[in-house]
Design a protein around this motif. Structure first.
Motif, PDB file in Angstrom:
ATOM      1  N   TYR A  56       0.944  -1.186   0.056  1.00 19.96           N
ATOM      2  CA  TYR A  56      -0.107   0.025   0.034  1.00 19.96           C
ATOM      3  C   TYR A  56       0.833   1.201  -0.087  1.00 19.96           C
ATOM      4  CZ  TYR A  56       0.960  -0.462   4.955  1.00 19.96           C
ATOM      5  OH  TYR A  56       1.377  -0.609   6.265  1.00 19.96           O
ATOM      6  N   LYS A  57       0.207   2.333  -0.429  1.00 11.54           N
ATOM      7  CA  LYS A  57       0.910   3.426  -0.546  1.00 11.54           C
ATOM      8  C   LYS A  57       0.696   4.598   0.744  1.00 11.54           C
ATOM      9  CE  LYS A  57       0.933   3.663  -5.696  1.00 11.54           C
ATOM     10  NZ  LYS A  57       0.690   4.571  -6.698  1.00 11.54           N
ATOM     11  N   PHE A  58       1.650   5.436   0.981  1.00 11.01           N
ATOM     12  CA  PHE A  58       1.335   6.331   2.016  1.00 11.01           C
ATOM     13  C   PHE A  58       1.988   7.477   1.755  1.00 11.01           C
ATOM     14  CE2 PHE A  58       5.074   4.243   3.328  1.00 11.01           C
ATOM     15  CZ  PHE A  58       5.913   5.165   3.800  1.00 11.01           C
ATOM     16  N   SER A  59       1.615   8.714   2.322  1.00 11.21           N
ATOM     17  CA  SER A  59       2.250  10.047   2.242  1.00 11.21           C
ATOM     18  C   SER A  59       2.611  10.321   3.612  1.00 11.21           C
ATOM     19  CB  SER A  59       1.226  11.211   1.633  1.00 11.21           C
ATOM     20  OG  SER A  59       0.097  11.294   2.435  1.00 11.21           O
ATOM     21  N   ASP A  69       5.929  10.765  -1.841  1.00 11.27           N
ATOM     22  CA  ASP A  69       5.020   9.572  -1.652  1.00 11.27           C
ATOM     23  C   ASP A  69       6.245   8.344  -1.364  1.00 11.27           C
ATOM     24  OD1 ASP A  69       3.115  11.422  -1.557  1.00 11.27           O
ATOM     25  OD2 ASP A  69       2.159  11.020  -3.462  1.00 11.27           O
ATOM     26  N   ARG A  71       5.913   3.725  -0.168  1.00 10.89           N
ATOM     27  CA  ARG A  71       4.997   2.548  -0.553  1.00 10.89           C
ATOM     28  C   ARG A  71       5.519   1.614   0.261  1.00 10.89           C
ATOM     29  NH1 ARG A  71       5.668  -1.947  -4.117  1.00 10.89           N
ATOM     30  NH2 ARG A  71       3.642  -2.930  -4.710  1.00 10.89           N
ATOM     31  N   ALA A 281      -7.665  -0.145   7.239  1.00  9.49           N
ATOM     32  CA  ALA A 281      -7.702   1.377   6.995  1.00  9.49           C
ATOM     33  C   ALA A 281      -6.914   1.898   8.138  1.00  9.49           C
ATOM     34  CB  ALA A 281      -9.009   2.116   6.827  1.00  9.49           C
ATOM     35  N   LYS A 302       0.040   8.911   6.405  1.00  8.35           N
ATOM     36  CA  LYS A 302      -1.386   8.668   6.180  1.00  8.35           C
ATOM     37  C   LYS A 302      -1.261   7.286   4.956  1.00  8.35           C
ATOM     38  CE  LYS A 302      -2.962  13.309   7.517  1.00  8.35           C
ATOM     39  NZ  LYS A 302      -3.564  14.498   6.941  1.00  8.35           N
ATOM     40  N   TYR A 303      -1.995   6.350   5.353  1.00  5.37           N
ATOM     41  CA  TYR A 303      -1.927   5.088   4.529  1.00  5.37           C
ATOM     42  C   TYR A 303      -3.025   5.042   3.611  1.00  5.37           C
ATOM     43  CZ  TYR A 303       1.905   4.020   7.790  1.00  5.37           C
ATOM     44  OH  TYR A 303       2.999   4.031   8.460  1.00  5.37           O
ATOM     45  N   GLN A 304      -2.799   4.588   2.606  1.00  6.92           N
ATOM     46  CA  GLN A 304      -3.857   4.065   1.817  1.00  6.92           C
ATOM     47  C   GLN A 304      -4.592   2.715   2.261  1.00  6.92           C
ATOM     48  OE1 GLN A 304      -2.896   4.082  -2.422  1.00  6.92           O
ATOM     49  NE2 GLN A 304      -2.994   6.254  -2.596  1.00  6.92           N
ATOM     50  N   SER A 306      -5.530  -1.372   2.882  1.00  4.19           N
ATOM     51  CA  SER A 306      -4.906  -2.418   2.044  1.00  4.19           C
ATOM     52  C   SER A 306      -5.824  -3.845   2.317  1.00  4.19           C
ATOM     53  CB  SER A 306      -3.521  -2.565   2.348  1.00  4.19           C
ATOM     54  OG  SER A 306      -3.400  -2.459   3.854  1.00  4.19           O
TER      55      SER A 306
END
Length: 324
Positions: A56-59, A69, A71, A281, A302-304, A306
């Protein structure tokens, strides 16, 4: 909820579900034992599980500055826990809770500028002594708990915490159980020093059961097959561990909202297999100095959402086989 289950739900709060049937003072010890003997007890005496998430990606930002950004390529956890009661008396219980968690994270790029290694492994453990006292309040069964715990890493013990709770059983019938209460936390890093607690369970005529423990979980569940149970809904979990940088100690915390399905199967011999899957989440994760609070962070991510999969097994010495 606090944004982290560890502060919101220290192990001292868990006995609430183990005494919800104890509406009469003289029957409390028998009701407690009966709950622990259930095929699917709320508190697992011994449990081990493994969790894997999809990438999952995160900022993120470090000390107020945005980072590129990133991952998470892999995230795994192995957890083991034990809940043991030393003394069981008519009006009180004394026990301990022991937990260990190993976390492995592999990011696509270094989180910290200049860092050369993306894969990180962390060890975290907690040990607690829990005291539960039962009495009467307004002609209702009241439960008071106190817990003292310590935690740490594979390098040091780090923090001592305390939790006190008070709750009242408003209703306890074969169909419906309801508890209200309040919890207080003796912990400088806690986001919320006082937290209301609400527990509700209702059995419907079609075999489904609504199981709510706010703010930890909201589930509906049903016994299926000869020795199985399926649950659908949302549960909150957390990940936290300690970091050591430049002779300072930092703590990483994140809350996790797991929505999906759980299947439990009685394997015999008081063993229960557990399979969970769904979407995870993570609203936010933070790193802060151990001497500060969660709101005084130096790093935030902050994570997307998964996909996650959790496989575990528990052993309950007080369990007994049950047939339909």
């Amino acid at each position: 909820m606090k944004t982290l289950r560890r502060v919101l739900f220290p192990l001292a709060i868990f006995p609430f579900k183990s005494i919800v049937n104890a509406q009469k003072k003289d029957s409390i010890p028998l009701k407690v034992r009966a709950f622990f003997a259930d095929k699917f007890p709320q508190n697992r005496d011994l449990i081990v599980d493994f969790t894997q998430t999809a990438p999952y990606k995160f900022s993120s930002e470090l000390q107020g500055a945005d980072l590129p950004d990133n991952r998470v390529k892999s995230f795994q956890q192995i957890r083991a826990g034990a809940n043991i009661y030393f003394i069981k008396k008519k009006n009180w219980l004394l026990g301990t809770s022991l937990n260990y968690r190993y976390t492995s994270m592999n990011t696509e790029h270094p989180v910290e500028p200049g860092a050369g290694k993306q894969e990180k492994n962390f060890h975290y453990h907690t040990e607690a002594v829990n005291f539960n006292y039962f009495s009467r309040l307004f002609n209702k069964t009241a439960i008071y708990t106190a817990s003292v715990s310590v935690d740490g890493s594979n390098q040091h013990f780090e923090r001592a915490r305390g939790t006190v709770t008070a709750s009242v059983i408003l209703k306890a019938t074969p169909k419906t159980k309801m508890i209200i209460g309040i919890a207080g936390f003796i912990d400088p890093s806690a986001q919320i020093p006082v937290l209301p607690i609400f527990t509700y369970e209702n059995k419907f005529n079609n075999g489904w059961v609504l199981d709510i423990l706010l703010p930890k979980k909201m589930l509906i569940r049903k016994d299926i097959f000869a020795n199985g149970r399926i649950s659908l809904g949302t549960e909150m979990d957390n990940t936290n561990f300690y970091l050591y940088r430049n002779n300072r100690t930092y703590e990483f915390r994140q809350v996790e909202i797991n929505s999906g399905a759980m299947y439990e199967h009685n394997l015999g011999g008081n063993f229960v297999g557990i399979l969970k899957t769904g979407i995870r989440a993570v609203p936010r994760a933070r790193v802060f100095d151990k001497e500060e609070s969660f709101k005084d962070y130096i790093f935030e991510a902050k994570y997307q959402p998964s996909f996650y999969l959790d496989v575990g097994i528990s052993y309950n010495p007080f369990g007994k086989p049950r047939t339909k």
